[in-house]
Write a protein that holds these residues in place. Sequence first.
Motif, PDB file in Angstrom:
ATOM      1  N   TYR A  74       0.863  -1.182   0.000  1.00 39.70           N
ATOM      2  CA  TYR A  74       0.000   0.000   0.000  1.00 39.70           C
ATOM      3  C   TYR A  74       0.901   1.234   0.000  1.00 39.70           C
ATOM      4  O   TYR A  74       1.756   1.382   0.879  1.00 39.70           O
TER       5      TYR A  74
ATOM      6  N   PHE B   9       1.556   7.848   2.102  1.00 36.84           N
ATOM      7  CA  PHE B   9       0.883   9.119   1.807  1.00 36.84           C
ATOM      8  C   PHE B   9       1.817  10.101   1.081  1.00 36.84           C
ATOM      9  O   PHE B   9       1.404  10.719   0.094  1.00 36.84           O
TER      10      PHE B   9
ATOM     11  N   THR C 124      -7.874   6.557  -0.708  1.00 35.89           N
ATOM     12  CA  THR C 124      -7.286   6.822   0.596  1.00 35.89           C
ATOM     13  C   THR C 124      -8.406   7.138   1.590  1.00 35.89           C
ATOM     14  O   THR C 124      -9.260   7.970   1.313  1.00 35.89           O
ATOM     15  N   VAL C 125      -8.391   6.433   2.701  1.00 35.93           N
ATOM     16  CA  VAL C 125      -9.454   6.597   3.690  1.00 35.93           C
ATOM     17  C   VAL C 125      -8.971   7.497   4.822  1.00 35.93           C
ATOM     18  O   VAL C 125      -7.877   7.297   5.351  1.00 35.93           O
TER      19      VAL C 125
ATOM     20  N   THR D 159      -4.810   9.543   7.714  1.00 36.98           N
ATOM     21  CA  THR D 159      -5.286   8.622   6.678  1.00 36.98           C
ATOM     22  C   THR D 159      -4.809   7.208   6.996  1.00 36.98           C
ATOM     23  O   THR D 159      -4.008   7.008   7.903  1.00 36.98           O
ATOM     24  N   ASP D 160      -5.337   6.254   6.222  1.00 34.96           N
ATOM     25  CA  ASP D 160      -4.976   4.856   6.457  1.00 34.96           C
ATOM     26  C   ASP D 160      -3.665   4.467   5.787  1.00 34.96           C
ATOM     27  O   ASP D 160      -3.295   3.311   5.777  1.00 34.96           O
ATOM     28  N   ARG D 161      -2.965   5.411   5.194  1.00 33.51           N
ATOM     29  CA  ARG D 161      -1.709   5.078   4.510  1.00 33.51           C
ATOM     30  C   ARG D 161      -0.518   5.226   5.437  1.00 33.51           C
ATOM     31  O   ARG D 161      -0.566   5.980   6.401  1.00 33.51           O
ATOM     32  N   PRO D 162       0.568   4.495   5.145  1.00 33.94           N
ATOM     33  CA  PRO D 162       1.792   4.695   5.928  1.00 33.94           C
ATOM     34  C   PRO D 162       2.217   6.166   5.847  1.00 33.94           C
ATOM     35  O   PRO D 162       2.050   6.789   4.788  1.00 33.94           O
ATOM     36  N   ASP D 163       2.754   6.705   6.911  1.00 32.22           N
ATOM     37  CA  ASP D 163       3.111   8.134   7.010  1.00 32.22           C
ATOM     38  C   ASP D 163       1.920   8.990   6.594  1.00 32.22           C
ATOM     39  O   ASP D 163       2.063   9.926   5.819  1.00 32.22           O
ATOM     40  N   GLY D 164       0.759   8.651   7.126  1.00 27.68           N
ATOM     41  CA  GLY D 164      -0.478   9.187   6.561  1.00 27.68           C
ATOM     42  C   GLY D 164      -1.063  10.410   7.230  1.00 27.68           C
ATOM     43  O   GLY D 164      -2.196  10.773   6.923  1.00 27.68           O
TER      44      GLY D 164
END
Lengths: 275, 344, 431
Positions: free
Chosen positions: A193, A196, C128-129, C145-150
């Motif tokens: 995934y 960001f 992206t959530v 957000t639900d992303r790494p480093d989000g």
Amino acid sequence: MLHIVACIKQVPDTKIIKMNPKTNTMDRRTAPAILNPYDAHAVEEAVRIRNRYGGTVSVVTMGPPPAVKAIKKCIEIGADEGYLITDRRFAGADTLATSYAVTKAIEKISKTNPVDLIICGKMSIDGDTGQVGPGIARRLDIPPLTSVNKVVEVNQEKGYAIVHRKFEDGHEVVQSTLPCLLSVEKTINEVPYSTFPNMLKAAKYEPYIWSVDDLEDVDIKQLGLKGSPTIVSKVWTPSKPEGGTIFEGNAKEQVEQLLSIILEKKELFTVKEES
Amino acid sequence: MDFQDYKDIWVFIEEKDGVIAPVSLELLGAGRKLADKRASNLAGVLIGENVKNLASTIFEYGADIVYVYDQPIFKHYRTESFMKALLDCSNKYKPEIILYGATSTGKDLASAVATDLPTGLTADTTELDVEEETGLLLASRPAFGGNIMATILCKKYRPQMATVRAKVMKALTPVRGRMGKVIEENIALAEEDIRTKVLEIVKETTKKVRIDEADIIVAGGKGLGSAEGFQIIHRLAETLGGVVGASRDVVEAGWVPHAHQVGQAGVTVTPKIYFAIGISGAIQHIVGMKNSGLIIAINKDSEAPIFESCHYGIVGDAFEIVPILIEEFKNALTREEVSHVREV
Amino acid sequence: MSEKFDAIVVGAGPAGISCAHDLAKGGANVLLIERGEYPGSKNVMGGVLYRKMMEDIIPEFYKEAPLERPIVEQRFMMMEKESALTFSYKGLEWAKEPYNNFTVLRAKFDQWFADKAVQQGAILINETVVLECIVEDGRVVGVRTDRPDGDVYADVVVLADGVNSLLAQSLGFHKEYKPNEVALATMEVLKLDKKIIEDRFNLEDNQGCTIELFGDATKGIVGTGFLYTNKDTLSLGVGTLLSGLIKHKIKPYELLEYVKNHPMIRPYIQGSEPQEYLAHLIPEGGYNSMGKIVGDGVIVIGDASQLVNAIHREGSNLAMTSGRLAAETVLLAKEAGDFSERMLDHYRVKLLDGFVGQDMKKYKDSTHHFEKFPQYFEQYIPMVNRAASQMFTVDGSSKWEKQKKIMKDLGSTKEKFKLARDIYRAWKVVK
């Protein structure tokens, strides 16, 4: 510093493509364009090699202007730069004409930053051929290594790479001089995934966009439909087979009829006796 | 380019450890038909180390000529060395058509040769024909996601080339003692000219699924809904003593590994019994299993194309039908004492 | 994350895109975050786009936007089991520029609209959530957000994350909606030849028709149905209060199947192929359900703020207008360097003073009125059908006799009084 080029393609998503059940043809309008799933693994592998040894990952693709989206997807995965070659004169290219055009783009990219390694996905899900990668390697006169499922080492200083090539019943460990071209299996890695910051970078990124005129030493006759030795002469739905006998009755009755047919082949069924 | 100079149908003979790949023998069968139609010769091209003795087998399966490159440098398949041999041969003897098995080796070699010649190459062909008058190869394959067939031509270049799927063509019954002409070739190629080295060959020791060798395949599709739903396929396969097959969707969804995939992008299979459960029957799947001995389809959707490609079909819910089938099959076995084969 | 934005808009639906578009146009550095694969991929708005509100954002958008058909006819059908009383208006002034409104397929339109926002300089991130708002000292300062480093930061966070705005809920702006505050709309896109559509709906090329369905379309449950003409598809849907479905123990798709097989609807859709099935919650609580919509560093817009005019089914209009007003406010706040609740409250004031709030207030009781008195849907629609049938059936009896029969059908004097009262009440809430 390594310079790795990943060759990618934007394809219609054949998985969710809608078929017209009457004509058995594809409703292309409904098919969203995506990054060819095999190519995501090629880009991911390039990114991993870069993270290991340092360097730059560039992605290159030939396609219509919306293919910028596929390049952005690669930036999300972690690529550094993207190049789109787009021109009406590229249209209708088969694998031979495609490998010619992409090779011209790579040659141009190489001028400012010589390329050490090229990585392609095994094949595209719309073309299903896997021929473009080896074609590019031949045109650049570098060794093609197909069916790669592991990259063991890339040694820029000594100029070699060691990889595993998968076979039906095992694999071989191969060493090649650099530069070389790998076409990689899906099993080589898992695409994680995206982070960001990579998403942000991709959203803002604007790839290099080149037309035929931006490339050098191009023989127009080798491009697009004109440069394609193969042509699709007809597209047809195969004559439907007769169709089988559909069993009638309720579930139990259907199964009984089926069973009587299967059991005619009783020689197939071996039963382990418990002692 | 004078097309008159190009004649004969060639098959690249894939060899490993002194054994000819089955697909090469199948292609000799297909090539024979093309050659007869064109009233030309069928030739095998054999490249390797200590392979000369295989020529007789190639004749028995239908070839008139075998070109042999038997040199130590060809011990392992490598794109560059094999390509140079094949280019050398093709430039010298000018075939009209070259066929390759659509294996990793065949596809690798064909792609490289096509670029250097240059000529057109059709991948993963499932049907072959030739125009009697012109020698134009009609190579057909499933296209655009696999629901239609496309016929692909190469009008302006010779030789014409195609890779052909394993198990879709039929090998001829070998004719003992059938003879032909062996033409031995040799090219000056030093180890230093080749930029790749095979360091090691590793055979997988773990037992892998070989669905192409199974007598019974129970294949499941997206219609089963989920990886959990797919478990009934495993259960039925186990009950029947068969192996598990899967459609492309299922493999891409990650319910089972790729080794189980039947169809254009997977394996072509010819078991004695093939169950297609919850599989709609896209052409790309059908081409991979249509030569099975007995095809049984179970699907909720009575309109599913699979019912046109099966011998027997049940329109119904797999989750209702399969458990009954498992139960009844077990009962039948104990009741009839069906040919108990004791395993020691 | 080092980069900080002027504003983060969560959710790329009509409200979020409008807001991001106008913010970017006003020179703000704006980030638009969408959970779907692309804007529109999760959207099932009824399919009517109103020209006026859209033009407030992009003038003359109809010259390039992917629209289906300009609507030239609006029909209203009061349905019974085997009959329907229909009235309609068709006007060719709506067939030419600047048009009145259009049918649209959201998936296509929202993508185009989002591209417009991106062209203005908004940064769009899909798939992206947003998990939560980052709150520091009682102020919203960014989102996780639900992303790494989000984690990502901004002066203002605009929540446009739809009817089930968990983000607004987690800030304590409103409670979870009750079943009588949300409607569940289910809809199907049906493929049908363009020529057949035009023949069946009596249309010419580039003309569209909408039919709103009342009564038996929803089996008498409070709600409506609709049938819209697109280029070569039809949108057919039903929306009912969740509470009604629960009470009548009907599953949403059963209701849709019922409408599809209804003898008044079936001829329109015969021979069509279902292309897509969608289900979506729509806020129907109206003004009374609106919670807090402004806080320190945060603004709630669109469906997330329960902005739907239940009677006129204009949710996307109100959404777009709220997005536009929120953008205006944020730009003012940016100029003033003040992102406090007090500053951002301009948005709430403008919203409630403008037509959005006026309409919301005016119709504030409508949904609940109809819910409380189901006789409108259960009795009166059948009644008008019977009346019409009486009037138009030629059976030799005089019109006078017919009217007498109709009056008799209305019931006893007491019931007639009740009917009159109900008509008056209904008129009061919708007028």
